[in-house]
Design a protein around this motif. Structure first.
Motif, PDB file in Angstrom:
ATOM      1  N   PRO A   1       7.892  -3.009  -4.056  1.00  0.00           N
ATOM      2  CA  PRO A   1       7.397  -3.619  -2.803  1.00  0.00           C
ATOM      3  C   PRO A   1       7.206  -2.637  -1.656  1.00  0.00           C
ATOM      4  O   PRO A   1       6.529  -2.954  -0.680  1.00  0.00           O
ATOM      5  CB  PRO A   1       8.492  -4.646  -2.474  1.00  0.00           C
ATOM      6  N   SER A   2       7.812  -1.440  -1.746  1.00  0.00           N
ATOM      7  CA  SER A   2       7.756  -0.513  -0.616  1.00  0.00           C
ATOM      8  C   SER A   2       6.655   0.531  -0.743  1.00  0.00           C
ATOM      9  O   SER A   2       6.514   1.387   0.129  1.00  0.00           O
ATOM     10  CB  SER A   2       9.109   0.207  -0.457  1.00  0.00           C
ATOM     11  N   ARG A   3       5.899   0.499  -1.803  1.00  0.00           N
ATOM     12  CA  ARG A   3       4.844   1.495  -1.989  1.00  0.00           C
ATOM     13  C   ARG A   3       3.572   1.076  -1.267  1.00  0.00           C
ATOM     14  O   ARG A   3       3.141  -0.070  -1.363  1.00  0.00           O
ATOM     15  CB  ARG A   3       4.527   1.680  -3.479  1.00  0.00           C
ATOM     16  N   GLY A   4       2.960   2.026  -0.583  1.00  0.00           N
ATOM     17  CA  GLY A   4       1.645   1.754  -0.002  1.00  0.00           C
ATOM     18  C   GLY A   4       0.579   1.846  -1.082  1.00  0.00           C
ATOM     19  O   GLY A   4      -0.281   0.983  -1.212  1.00  0.00           O
ATOM     20  N   PHE A   5       0.646   2.915  -1.884  1.00  0.00           N
ATOM     21  CA  PHE A   5      -0.252   3.068  -3.029  1.00  0.00           C
ATOM     22  C   PHE A   5       0.399   3.996  -4.037  1.00  0.00           C
ATOM     23  O   PHE A   5       1.375   4.686  -3.731  1.00  0.00           O
ATOM     24  CB  PHE A   5      -1.629   3.610  -2.594  1.00  0.00           C
ATOM     25  N   VAL A   6      -0.123   3.999  -5.250  1.00  0.00           N
ATOM     26  CA  VAL A   6       0.426   4.824  -6.320  1.00  0.00           C
ATOM     27  C   VAL A   6      -0.646   5.798  -6.809  1.00  0.00           C
ATOM     28  O   VAL A   6      -1.845   5.602  -6.575  1.00  0.00           O
ATOM     29  CB  VAL A   6       0.922   3.966  -7.507  1.00  0.00           C
TER      30      VAL A   6
END
Length: 612
Positions: A64-69
């Motif tokens: 849930p804390s990722r902006g993008f991968v």
């Protein structure tokens, strides 16, 4: 749209086609669960195992804390080399390749064929004799459909046209024992749980020998009943399901494309919440040109555009699922706006004309003695002067020319309503779409729609994936906790005799508590009485005062946004320290600055300049 709750995928050059497909598959709960629940042996967890790399990618996307991968490891596992980054490929071809590879690694012989159940349907490839009516049919599997859309207005029409049979002459019929004309075609036998359909947007021009983009507007209905597409006259279609839910589908995802037949950009929309649509209400709203709502597009949608994931607006979604209505809505809205503007202009012209008539009557000149007496036509007089003027050289030095009459166009030169001027018209240019639907994913109505949020705790993630991502997950969690903490506190700068000290406090912290903090950090002796006042960093002056029991929230400070400066004022007079706004503290600066003062008797604020 507003920022969405899911992680995006970084574009590595020209990888939007991969990103949009992976994001669509991630938002298919059954596919996502099937990928994550598989367990690979240690020797299988290598760089070229696409299914393993997809597990790693899905796990990272679910945080849930990722902006993008970053999907580089997954892209490399396709084995296409640098071409995967530099050259766009077709989404349908990529999907077929991905499913084939996943089946190779996961859906092996003897195991449950989950992907087959999800994505595979069956045709009947049949021949029907036109003379005796006998039918021969052979089952044929399919993973997706690719339908032509030229001169097609909606998806059901395209699905029906896909199975239009051809007639072939001179074919031997085993029943007639003779050569005859047969009808050869396909009919749907069964449909998968998740139906993927490519709209053929690329066509080959045999005249120019080039690929061309098909810009046909195609309506993608929110709900499709495919039972009428099953041709039951073909050997009775005994395996065709009569279960209503198995033949009813709803739109889940649209992968869109903008650009040309050779290059462009892919992005996806996925529906995450269902809202019932009232056809009669929506038809009326469309006719009146009202904006699209969630009910118009059947619910809430998430837009996946590489790294950027947002909550899509209903207008964004309608542009791709029902472009004709989207254009119609714009035309009606623009026509109304144009009509309102014209009405306003006409009113202004009429008002100006009325004023001119009034000025002509009251200009102080001599009125005609007799109503029948002709009035001198000034325009005619000046026109004659223009006729006698020298056409070149110093023409401007001769008799004054009345410009409008001299040109004699019979229309205002600055009014575009004249003939041949291409001026004002009731017609409104049709708004062009920014892209087109390219790939549609429908799912059976008895399957739940995907959620806009992913419960990571409920995901059956392999232990080796959790272990491989633990370090980065812990770091992300720490960063998220720190950010959440910053967003929940107010940053306050305490200023005392040219010194500044920053403290963080909760919105409910009182100024009395902050006064104690100020005494401690600045080492102010106990004999001095303190109070806190607003402070202007620009002019370095004290401003409004507040009651000691005020909280930071009462002063208008908001958590996680801007900082607040409070000046610490010390005095030996206890009365002044307790007074909310003593007269003797008002300075000329206070009068000039837009400072708000708290008035305890009215329990409200007022600008100081209005009080002094």
């Amino acid at each position: 749209g507003t920022r969405g709750p899911l992680a995006g995928i970084r574009n590595l050059g020209a990888t939007c086609y991969i990103n949009s497909l992976v994001q669509s598959l991630f938002m298919t709960p059954e596919f996502r669960a099937h990928i994550l629940q598989w367990r690979f042996e240690p020797q299988q967890r290598h760089a070229m195992n696409l299914a393993y790399q997809l597990q790693m990618l899905f796990k990272r996307m679910a945080h849930p804390s990722r902006g993008f991968v970053d999907a580089k490891a997954f892209v490399d596992s396709f084995g296409m080399g640098t071409a995967a980054y530099r050259q766009q490929h077709d989404v349908q071809e990529l999907n077929r390749q991905l499913l084939d590879v996943v089946q190779t690694f996961i859906d092996k012989a003897g195991t449950e064929q989950v992907l087959k159940r999800l994505y595979e349907g069956q045709f009947y490839d049949y021949k029907r004799c036109k003379r005796c009516g006998s039918v021969t049919a052979t089952p044929s599997p399919y993973q997706d459909l690719s339908v032509a859309i030229q001169e097609i207005s909606n998806l059901p029409q395209a699905l029906k046209a896909f199975t239009t049979p051809d007639e072939i002459d001179g074919v031997s019929c085993d029943t007639c024992n003779d050569k005859t004309t047969v009808e050869k075609g396909l009919t749907y036998r069964t449909f998968p749980q998740v139906l993927t359909i490519q709209l053929r947007r690329i066509d080959y021009n045999r005249t120019t020998f080039e690929r061309e983009r098909v810009r046909q507007d195609v309506h993608l209905p929110l709900d499709v009943d495919v039972s009428e597409l099953i041709e039951k006259s073909v050997v009775g279609s005994p395996n065709a399901s009569d279960d209503q839910d198995e033949n009813r589908f709803e739109l889940q995802t649209v992968i869109a494309h903008s650009g040309t037949a050779y290059f462009g950009h892919y992005y996806a929309f996925t529906r995450v919440k269902r809202v019932e649509r009232d056809a009669a209400v929506e038809a009326k709203r469309l006719e009146e040109g009202e904006d699209a709502t969630e009910a118009t597009v059947g619910g809430e949608w998430i837009k996946f555009n590489d790294e950027r994931v947002t909550v899509a607006t209903p207008e964004e979604v309608e542009e791709y699922i029902d472009p004709a209505s989207w254009k119609r809505r714009h035309v009606v809205h623009a026509t109304k706006k144009k009509a309102a503007e014209k009405t306003k202009r006409d009113a202004e012209k009429k008002k100006e004309a009325d004023n001119n008539d009034s000025n002509n009557v009251n200009d102080g000149g001599d009125a005609p003695k007799d109503a029948t007496e002709p009035v001198t036509d000034v325009a005619t007089t000046t026109t004659e002067g223009a006729a006698n003027a020298t056409p070149s050289g110093n023409a401007g030095m001769g008799t004054p020319v009345a410009t409008d009459e001299a040109f004699a166009f019979g229309a205002d030169l600055f009014d575009n309503t004249g003939a041949g001027g291409g001026g004002d018209s009731d017609a409104v240019a049709e708004k062009s779409v920014s892209g087109s639907s390219y790939y549609a994913i429908y799912r059976r109505v008895d399957l739940p729609l995907p959620s806009a949020t992913i419960d990571t705790a409920s995901l059956d993630v392999p232990e080796y994936v959790l272990e491989a991502t633990k370090t980065e997950d812990d770091e992300l969690s720490r960063d998220a906790a720190e950010l959440a903490s910053l967003r929940s506190v107010v940053s306050v700068g305490l200023v005392y005799r040219g010194k500044k000290h920053w403290v963080s406090c909760k919105p409910e912290t009182t100024l009395h508590e902050l006064t104690s903090t100020a005494r401690q950090v600045f080492g102010i002796e106990d004999t001095l009485h303190l109070r806190l006042r607003a402070f202007s960093a620009t002019m370095s002056v004290l401003g409004a005062t507040y009651p000691a029991d005020f909280t930071m929230a009462d002063t208008g400070a908001t958590p996680g946004s801007s900082f607040t400066l409070l000046g610490v004022e010390a005095t030996t007079d206890a009365a002044i320290a307790k007074d909310v706004w003593p007269t003797q503290s008002i300075t000329e600066w206070d009068r000039l600055m837009p400072i708000r003062v708290y008035q305890p008797e009215k329990e409200t604020f007022a600008y100081l300049r209005d009080l002094v």
